[in-house]
Design a protein around this motif. Structure first.
Motif, PDB file in Angstrom:
ATOM      1  N   VAL A 192       0.944  -1.211  -0.077  1.00 15.15           N
ATOM      2  CA  VAL A 192       0.032   0.014  -0.075  1.00 15.15           C
ATOM      3  C   VAL A 192       0.763   1.244   0.093  1.00 15.15           C
ATOM      4  N   PHE A 193       1.850   1.176   0.774  1.00 17.37           N
ATOM      5  CA  PHE A 193       2.880   2.549   0.948  1.00 17.37           C
ATOM      6  C   PHE A 193       3.300   3.017  -0.579  1.00 17.37           C
ATOM      7  N   PRO A 194       3.927   2.071  -1.206  1.00 16.56           N
ATOM      8  CA  PRO A 194       4.375   2.417  -2.525  1.00 16.56           C
ATOM      9  C   PRO A 194       3.087   2.883  -3.405  1.00 16.56           C
ATOM     10  N   LEU A 195       1.837   2.233  -3.326  1.00 17.86           N
ATOM     11  CA  LEU A 195       0.737   2.382  -4.092  1.00 17.86           C
ATOM     12  C   LEU A 195       0.469   3.886  -4.061  1.00 17.86           C
ATOM     13  N   VAL A 196       0.303   4.358  -2.623  1.00 22.10           N
ATOM     14  CA  VAL A 196       0.159   5.796  -2.136  1.00 22.10           C
ATOM     15  C   VAL A 196       0.906   6.601  -3.036  1.00 22.10           C
ATOM     16  N   ALA A 197       2.438   6.271  -2.810  1.00 25.31           N
ATOM     17  CA  ALA A 197       3.278   7.241  -3.771  1.00 25.31           C
ATOM     18  C   ALA A 197       3.077   7.387  -5.074  1.00 25.31           C
ATOM     19  N   VAL A 198       2.453   6.239  -5.905  1.00 24.87           N
ATOM     20  CA  VAL A 198       2.304   6.341  -7.208  1.00 24.87           C
ATOM     21  C   VAL A 198       1.041   7.247  -7.346  1.00 24.87           C
ATOM     22  N   LEU A 199       0.004   7.192  -6.481  1.00 22.81           N
ATOM     23  CA  LEU A 199      -1.261   8.109  -6.675  1.00 22.81           C
ATOM     24  C   LEU A 199      -0.581   9.618  -6.534  1.00 22.81           C
ATOM     25  N   LEU A 200       0.099   9.824  -5.453  1.00 21.38           N
ATOM     26  CA  LEU A 200       0.546  11.374  -5.254  1.00 21.38           C
ATOM     27  C   LEU A 200       1.476  11.803  -6.001  1.00 21.38           C
ATOM     28  N   ASN A 201       2.371  11.165  -6.652  1.00 21.32           N
ATOM     29  CA  ASN A 201       3.222  11.603  -7.766  1.00 21.32           C
ATOM     30  C   ASN A 201       2.641  11.517  -9.011  1.00 21.32           C
ATOM     31  N   GLY A 202       1.982  10.495  -8.947  1.00 23.46           N
ATOM     32  CA  GLY A 202       1.449  10.381 -10.696  1.00 23.46           C
ATOM     33  C   GLY A 202       0.237  11.400 -10.895  1.00 23.46           C
ATOM     34  N   LEU A 203      -0.424  11.638  -9.733  1.00 23.00           N
ATOM     35  CA  LEU A 203      -1.588  12.727  -9.986  1.00 23.00           C
ATOM     36  C   LEU A 203      -1.197  14.123  -9.644  1.00 23.00           C
ATOM     37  N   THR A 238       9.357  13.244 -12.167  1.00 28.11           N
ATOM     38  CA  THR A 238       8.471  12.813 -11.240  1.00 28.11           C
ATOM     39  C   THR A 238       7.678  11.463 -11.923  1.00 28.11           C
ATOM     40  N   ARG A 239       7.737  11.407 -13.148  1.00 28.67           N
ATOM     41  CA  ARG A 239       7.246  10.310 -13.889  1.00 28.67           C
ATOM     42  C   ARG A 239       8.050   9.059 -13.828  1.00 28.67           C
ATOM     43  N   PHE A 240       9.401   9.406 -13.610  1.00 29.86           N
ATOM     44  CA  PHE A 240      10.406   8.319 -13.396  1.00 29.86           C
ATOM     45  C   PHE A 240       9.882   7.540 -12.087  1.00 29.86           C
ATOM     46  N   PHE A 241       9.789   8.479 -10.961  1.00 31.80           N
ATOM     47  CA  PHE A 241       9.441   7.850  -9.905  1.00 31.80           C
ATOM     48  C   PHE A 241       8.103   7.380  -9.750  1.00 31.80           C
ATOM     49  N   THR A 242       7.165   7.790 -10.435  1.00 30.87           N
ATOM     50  CA  THR A 242       5.778   7.122 -10.281  1.00 30.87           C
ATOM     51  C   THR A 242       5.869   5.622 -11.071  1.00 30.87           C
ATOM     52  N   TYR A 243       6.612   5.486 -12.201  1.00 35.37           N
ATOM     53  CA  TYR A 243       6.888   4.381 -12.607  1.00 35.37           C
ATOM     54  C   TYR A 243       7.670   3.358 -11.715  1.00 35.37           C
ATOM     55  N   MET A 244       8.526   3.805 -11.129  1.00 35.64           N
ATOM     56  CA  MET A 244       9.469   3.093 -10.351  1.00 35.64           C
ATOM     57  C   MET A 244       8.702   2.528  -9.056  1.00 35.64           C
ATOM     58  N   ASN A 245       7.800   3.105  -8.356  1.00 32.35           N
ATOM     59  CA  ASN A 245       6.952   3.057  -7.220  1.00 32.35           C
ATOM     60  C   ASN A 245       5.806   1.881  -7.718  1.00 32.35           C
ATOM     61  N   LEU A 246       5.269   2.126  -9.024  1.00 35.87           N
ATOM     62  CA  LEU A 246       4.311   1.151  -9.600  1.00 35.87           C
ATOM     63  C   LEU A 246       5.176  -0.194  -9.711  1.00 35.87           C
ATOM     64  N   PHE A 247       6.359  -0.080 -10.283  1.00 38.32           N
ATOM     65  CA  PHE A 247       7.095  -1.329 -10.174  1.00 38.32           C
ATOM     66  C   PHE A 247       7.012  -2.223  -8.958  1.00 38.32           C
ATOM     67  N   MET A 248       7.405  -1.344  -7.775  1.00 43.49           N
ATOM     68  CA  MET A 248       7.476  -1.884  -6.561  1.00 43.49           C
ATOM     69  C   MET A 248       6.029  -2.338  -5.972  1.00 43.49           C
ATOM     70  N   VAL A 249       5.196  -1.831  -6.268  1.00 45.05           N
ATOM     71  CA  VAL A 249       3.685  -2.191  -6.201  1.00 45.05           C
ATOM     72  C   VAL A 249       3.541  -3.725  -6.728  1.00 45.05           C
ATOM     73  N   SER A 250       3.940  -3.944  -8.069  1.00 45.25           N
ATOM     74  CA  SER A 250       3.550  -5.067  -8.799  1.00 45.25           C
ATOM     75  C   SER A 250       4.558  -6.248  -8.255  1.00 45.25           C
ATOM     76  N   MET A 251       5.917  -5.923  -7.981  1.00 47.15           N
ATOM     77  CA  MET A 251       6.831  -6.740  -7.575  1.00 47.15           C
ATOM     78  C   MET A 251       6.586  -7.638  -6.270  1.00 47.15           C
ATOM     79  N   LEU A 252       5.982  -6.668  -5.408  1.00 49.08           N
ATOM     80  CA  LEU A 252       5.541  -7.077  -4.138  1.00 49.08           C
ATOM     81  C   LEU A 252       4.306  -7.975  -4.183  1.00 49.08           C
ATOM     82  N   LEU A 253       3.286  -7.547  -5.229  1.00 48.33           N
ATOM     83  CA  LEU A 253       2.140  -8.483  -5.388  1.00 48.33           C
ATOM     84  C   LEU A 253       2.593  -9.861  -5.889  1.00 48.33           C
TER      85      LEU A 253
END
Length: 660
Positions: free
Chosen positions: A11-22, A115-130
């Motif tokens: 959830v933590f990196p998912l929140v970061a995806v939403l914050l940085n992405g939006l 910011t786009r770079f870190f959005t992608y990186m955090n999204l990767f973390m969410v996916s890898m953790l799943l």
């Protein structure tokens, strides 16, 4: 409490995806970076607490976050399985991921699209953790596809570069081949067990026939080969170096490419029922280890040398799985994450200090100009070469010893030759980059400098882990690490194997001699007599050209597969334009022809009616055409809205409530 911590990890990196992405465009890059690595850091803290709880209790458990799919016999939860294997993977993914995120803040500073770079990186973390936490095949597959998508986005981060765009597309397409096999495996699992939950499947796996188990295992292997870049689907990984260096370290060295190894170990109960499939895993790994190492001998791009090294080291992990040494495979996965992340990030520091230069032929003499970077790179080189007592020695030696002790002599020979070549090409890389005369452009050499502290501190931590990380597996096959993973990574039906101390010491001595031999040869050719390497390449131009051009595998794939598919596509394009489109247009023209015929026969009433119909058709077509914007995110939004409406209607229907 533990259930909440488990859920918070992704959830933590998912929140970061939403914050940085939006909202990332509304605040500074510094804040975006802090949000990104802070979220991963919090996930790491949670993972440490979950790991500590597992150490205390030793009992595996499941956490159900959401009842996802329910219908007929198919019941799938968004659930997480927490056991020793999961916790080790969590520590590797979040721990190494956190260090790379911190490093990235310095490396990507000033880049457009920060910011786009870190959005992608955090999204990767969410996916890898799943992927590593999921308690069933469907959650695993969602994470599996997620990391593939993020890999595509991050390889193509510099989308205005043609080479980066092509490399991203290549990675995406090649991985789809593997994913098709993985999907087939999931279908076969459900067809035979009527469930996709790991626990229920592994409880019933003994009921499978050898043929069915082999079919499932081979389909799983196809998916693993694609994701972990093994022969014949390895060609995407070297090209993936077009992405930023932190991407290479996180996704294409330390975490994503190990997903295939994790998946094989997680499903070892199925593979143990299919000896032929398990043997195939071992030989694919052994051949890949040697094949990729031979290519790495002559490459001149610093990141590509490390890329082929990654393919080779993944081969060792597959070899370990193929001989039933699942714990050794995860052990090498962990140590490899330490020293390969270190090597890639150190290479990134070199590239950063040289203003983007990656060709080692334009380097030299850097050990005195960037001494700290040189020292940490040397630690990584010693670790991957298998020099004791660094981490790579313990894990790689264990794989080789396991192959010899269990009479897999062919695989042992492949692993031994690969180990010699690994030591050689890594020390070649070190000598050519950091020693000898400077071959840098004077303008570049004038600006060479150490990287900032935010980049160097993660390197120091990784260097420390590369030195001491292997001791968790000491003594070999009886260390803490092996005991911790014993319940989840021991082959089904395995018997204790007593080995004499003298044999273990002998195999260890051979492994050390192999590593020192590769180092010694590299020292002679690139430090004592640098001209000798060029002379050797001149004497065997055919072999040198073949290795330099990577055995012409990419060219062969282009000629045999890619180009014929393109020509086939042209044929279908012609059929679409000349046959299908003409038929559609012909129907429209029929209205006009009919109208003209009726006018000629002076049937004015019908003529007027047809005109109304004709104009109505044009108006409807024009209106619907406006909905086709060509923007992928518009189509995605329509799909999501439609999906939620469909679910809403379905739930109301099931409950008997009124739709209104």
């Amino acid at each position: 409490m533990m259930e909440l911590l488990v859920i918070l990890i992704p959830v933590f990196p998912l929140v970061a995806v939403l914050l940085n992405g939006l909202l990332g465009h509304r605040y500074s890059h510094d804040l975006a970076g802090r949000i990104a690595f802070g979220a991963v850091g919090l996930s790491f803290v949670c993972a440490l607490m979950v790991f500590g709880h597992m150490l205390t209790t030793g009992a595996a458990y499941e956490v159900i976050a959401y009842s996802w799919i329910f219908g007929g016999e198919l019941m799938v939860n968004l659930g997480f399985l927490i056991d020793p294997l999961t916790t080790i993977m969590l520590l590797v993914v979040t721990g190494v991921g956190f260090l790379i995120h911190v490093y990235s803040v310095g490396y990507m500073h000033g880049e457009e699209g920060f910011t786009r770079f870190f959005t992608y990186m955090n999204l990767f973390m969410v996916s890898m953790l799943l992927l590593v936490m999921g308690n069933n095949y469907l959650v695993l597959f969602i994470g599996w596809e997620g990391v593939g998508l993020c890999s595509y986005l991050l390889i193509g981060y510099y989308f205005d570069k043609v080479s980066a765009a092509k490399a991203a597309s290549k990675a995406f397409v090649v991985n789809r081949i593997g994913d098709a096999g993985f999907l087939m495996a999931i279908f076969l699992v459900f067809a035979n067990f009527q469930t996709l939950d790991y626990t229920k499947v592994f409880e019933q796996v003994g009921q499978l026939s050898t043929g069915t188990a082999t079919a499932i295992a081979l389909c799983l292997l196809v998916g693993a080969v694609g994701k972990s870049a093994q022969i014949p689907l390895y060609t995407w990984l070297p090209d993936a170096m077009e992405g930023p260096t932190p991407v290479s370290a996180l996704i294409h060295a330390a975490t994503m490419v190990t997903a295939g190894v994790y998946m094989v170990v997680r499903n070892h109960a199925i593979f143990d029922m299919a000896p032929m499939a398990l043997t195939t895993v071992g030989w694919i790994g052994g051949i890949t280890a040697l094949f990729a190492a031979s290519i790495g001998l002559v490459q001149n791009d610093i990141k590509r040398v490390l890329a082929y090294s990654t393919v080779s080291q993944l081969g060792y992990m597959f070899l370990a799985c193929g001989i039933g040494a699942y714990t050794a495979a995860i052990f090498h996965l962990m140590t490899h994450a330490f020293f390969k992340a270190l090597l890639f990030l150190s290479a990134g520091a070199v590239i950063h200090s040289l203003g983007g230069e990656q060709d080692i032929r334009k380097m030299g003499g850097l050990h005195s100009k960037i001494p700290m970077t040189y020292k940490v790179f040397l630690v990584g080189t010693l670790a991957i070469a298998g020099i004791p007592p660094l981490a790579g020695f313990w894990s790689k030696d264990e794989i080789m010893a396991h192959a010899f002790i269990h009479a897999h002599y062919g695989l042992y020979l492949l692993a031994a030759i690969g180990a010699f070549l690994t030591a050689f090409y890594m020390f070649r890389l070190t000598y050519v980059t950091f020693y000898g005369q400077s071959r840098m452009d004077p303008d570049v050499e004038h600006h060479v400098h150490e990287s900032p502290g935010i980049m160097m501190k993660p390197l120091l931590v990784l260097a420390g882990l590369s030195v001491v990380g292997g001791f968790v597996g000491f003594p070999p096959e009886h260390g803490w690490f092996h005991g911790y993973l014993a319940k989840v990574a021991t082959p089904v039906g395995a018997l204790p194997h007593v080995v004499s101390l003298s044999l273990l010491l002998g195999l260890m001595s051979v492994a050390i001699a192999i590593a020192l031999g590769g180092w010694g040869l590299a020292h002679y050719l690139y430090a004592v007599r640098p001209q000798a390497a060029d002379d050797l390449a001149t004497r065997v131009p055919g072999i040198y050209a073949t290795l330099l051009n990577k055995y012409y595998v990419d060219e062969g794939y282009d000629r045999i597969i890619v180009e014929p598919c393109k020509r086939l596509g042209l044929i279908w394009d012609w059929l679409d334009r000349q046959i299908i489109d003409r038929c559609v247009r012909g129907i429209g023209h029929m209205t006009d022809v009919s109208a003209c015929w009726i006018t000629w026969t002076e049937k004015h009433v019908v003529y007027a009616g047809l005109n109304v119909i004709g104009y109505g058709n044009h108006l409807i077509a024009w209106s619907w055409r406006k909905l086709q914007t060509g923007m992928v995110h518009h189509y995605a939004a329509v799909i999501v809205v439609g999906f939620f409406l469909l679910v809403h209607v379905l739930l109301l229907w099931l409950t008997g409530a009124s739709i209104l």
